[in-house]
Design a protein around this motif. Sequence first.
Motif, PDB file in Angstrom:
ATOM      1  N   ASN A 266      46.716  89.187  22.743  1.00 51.44           N
ATOM      2  CA  ASN A 266      47.188  88.843  24.072  1.00 51.44           C
ATOM      3  C   ASN A 266      46.286  87.795  24.721  1.00 51.44           C
ATOM      4  OD1 ASN A 266      49.454  89.351  25.511  1.00 51.44           O
ATOM      5  ND2 ASN A 266      48.665  91.152  26.561  1.00 51.44           N
ATOM      6  N   ALA A 267      45.669  86.977  23.900  1.00 51.42           N
ATOM      7  CA  ALA A 267      44.637  86.054  24.366  1.00 51.42           C
ATOM      8  C   ALA A 267      45.228  84.756  24.901  1.00 51.42           C
ATOM      9  CB  ALA A 267      43.668  85.744  23.243  1.00 51.42           C
ATOM     10  N   GLU A 268      44.888  84.449  26.123  1.00 50.14           N
ATOM     11  CA  GLU A 268      45.323  83.199  26.728  1.00 50.14           C
ATOM     12  C   GLU A 268      44.616  82.012  26.100  1.00 50.14           C
ATOM     13  OE1 GLU A 268      45.290  83.232  31.005  1.00 50.14           O
ATOM     14  OE2 GLU A 268      45.937  85.327  31.020  1.00 50.14           O
ATOM     15  N   VAL A 269      43.414  82.200  25.616  1.00 52.82           N
ATOM     16  CA  VAL A 269      42.650  81.120  24.981  1.00 52.82           C
ATOM     17  C   VAL A 269      43.365  80.652  23.720  1.00 52.82           C
ATOM     18  CG1 VAL A 269      40.475  80.529  23.845  1.00 52.82           C
ATOM     19  CG2 VAL A 269      40.462  81.923  25.922  1.00 52.82           C
ATOM     20  N   ILE A 270      43.846  81.578  22.924  1.00 51.39           N
ATOM     21  CA  ILE A 270      44.553  81.230  21.692  1.00 51.39           C
ATOM     22  C   ILE A 270      45.891  80.571  22.038  1.00 51.39           C
ATOM     23  CG2 ILE A 270      45.567  82.125  19.562  1.00 51.39           C
ATOM     24  CD1 ILE A 270      43.443  84.391  19.774  1.00 51.39           C
ATOM     25  N   PHE A 271      46.554  81.068  23.070  1.00 48.09           N
ATOM     26  CA  PHE A 271      47.810  80.451  23.488  1.00 48.09           C
ATOM     27  C   PHE A 271      47.556  79.029  23.960  1.00 48.09           C
ATOM     28  CE2 PHE A 271      51.508  79.613  26.174  1.00 48.09           C
ATOM     29  CZ  PHE A 271      52.523  80.001  25.317  1.00 48.09           C
TER      30      PHE A 271
ATOM     31  N   ASP B  93      57.889  74.855  31.254  1.00 43.42           N
ATOM     32  CA  ASP B  93      58.847  75.964  31.305  1.00 43.42           C
ATOM     33  C   ASP B  93      59.009  76.607  29.928  1.00 43.42           C
ATOM     34  OD1 ASP B  93      59.262  75.494  33.982  1.00 43.42           O
ATOM     35  OD2 ASP B  93      61.237  74.555  33.724  1.00 43.42           O
ATOM     36  N   SER B  94      59.073  75.775  28.899  1.00 43.69           N
ATOM     37  CA  SER B  94      59.243  76.281  27.529  1.00 43.69           C
ATOM     38  C   SER B  94      58.049  77.124  27.108  1.00 43.69           C
ATOM     39  CB  SER B  94      59.437  75.121  26.552  1.00 43.69           C
ATOM     40  OG  SER B  94      60.596  74.394  26.871  1.00 43.69           O
ATOM     41  N   PHE B  95      56.852  76.664  27.421  1.00 41.92           N
ATOM     42  CA  PHE B  95      55.664  77.441  27.075  1.00 41.92           C
ATOM     43  C   PHE B  95      55.597  78.745  27.858  1.00 41.92           C
ATOM     44  CE2 PHE B  95      53.873  73.532  25.166  1.00 41.92           C
ATOM     45  CZ  PHE B  95      53.479  74.076  23.955  1.00 41.92           C
ATOM     46  N   MET B  96      56.064  78.725  29.105  1.00 38.51           N
ATOM     47  CA  MET B  96      56.101  79.961  29.886  1.00 38.51           C
ATOM     48  C   MET B  96      57.056  80.965  29.228  1.00 38.51           C
ATOM     49  SD  MET B  96      53.947  79.907  32.300  1.00 38.51           S
ATOM     50  CE  MET B  96      54.502  81.357  33.139  1.00 38.51           C
TER      51      MET B  96
ATOM     52  N   LEU C 115      57.833  81.092  26.074  1.00 38.85           N
ATOM     53  CA  LEU C 115      57.184  81.576  24.847  1.00 38.85           C
ATOM     54  C   LEU C 115      56.135  82.634  25.175  1.00 38.85           C
ATOM     55  CD1 LEU C 115      56.773  78.292  22.785  1.00 38.85           C
ATOM     56  CD2 LEU C 115      58.116  80.294  22.136  1.00 38.85           C
ATOM     57  N   TRP C 116      55.377  82.410  26.231  1.00 37.15           N
ATOM     58  CA  TRP C 116      54.350  83.380  26.629  1.00 37.15           C
ATOM     59  C   TRP C 116      55.000  84.713  27.000  1.00 37.15           C
ATOM     60  CZ3 TRP C 116      49.471  84.442  26.103  1.00 37.15           C
ATOM     61  CH2 TRP C 116      48.867  85.378  26.932  1.00 37.15           C
ATOM     62  N   GLU C 117      56.108  84.640  27.724  1.00 43.26           N
ATOM     63  CA  GLU C 117      56.801  85.867  28.130  1.00 43.26           C
ATOM     64  C   GLU C 117      57.381  86.618  26.936  1.00 43.26           C
ATOM     65  OE1 GLU C 117      59.644  84.343  30.911  1.00 43.26           O
ATOM     66  OE2 GLU C 117      58.122  83.967  32.444  1.00 43.26           O
TER      67      GLU C 117
END
Length: 182
Positions: A17-22, A53-56, A58-60
């Motif tokens: 769940n790492a934001e750094v890796i994302f 928007d696309s990355f958001m 993907l994150w979701e």
Amino acid sequence: MSENEIRKLLDKINRTNAEVIFNQFYNLCYDRFFRIAYYYVKNEVWSQEIVLDSFMKLWEKRSSLHLISSIEDYCFILVKNTALNYWDKEERRRLHFKDVNTEPREQAGSPEDDFISDELFAVYVKALDRLPERCRQVFILVKEEKKTYMQVAEEMEISVKTVDAQLQKAMSRLKDEIRKYI
């Protein structure tokens, strides 16, 4: 970036769940996503918003991305659909503020032609991503940004002959990939 590399990063994101890796994933895929978005909307500012928007999205959906068989195709379709929805929304907004007596815009082509064009563009984007870094960079600068060989040579601090050689290499590989599709 290859399908396996993308999948490994997304699996790592899902596990930690790492934001750094994302963020690493974002940095690796941003240019590709931007090219896809720009192809559809032909507007840099809109393309940047579409990519975000696309990355958001993907994150979701990061917890279920491991279930997708082809993450490259999924990302392409995600960005494409986001771009088309964004363009449609902006077009409706523009028409809302425009005079009612405007002419309806013509259909560019048949749905079949649009589908083939989209599919061919997806093949092009994948093939472009598989080129070596310098080769891809030269191709984008010359063919997409319309810079001269001399400008590219100066910008990349390489000779004009190297620019030509890298461009020929890129063209050859892209033609081979597209030929496989056709």
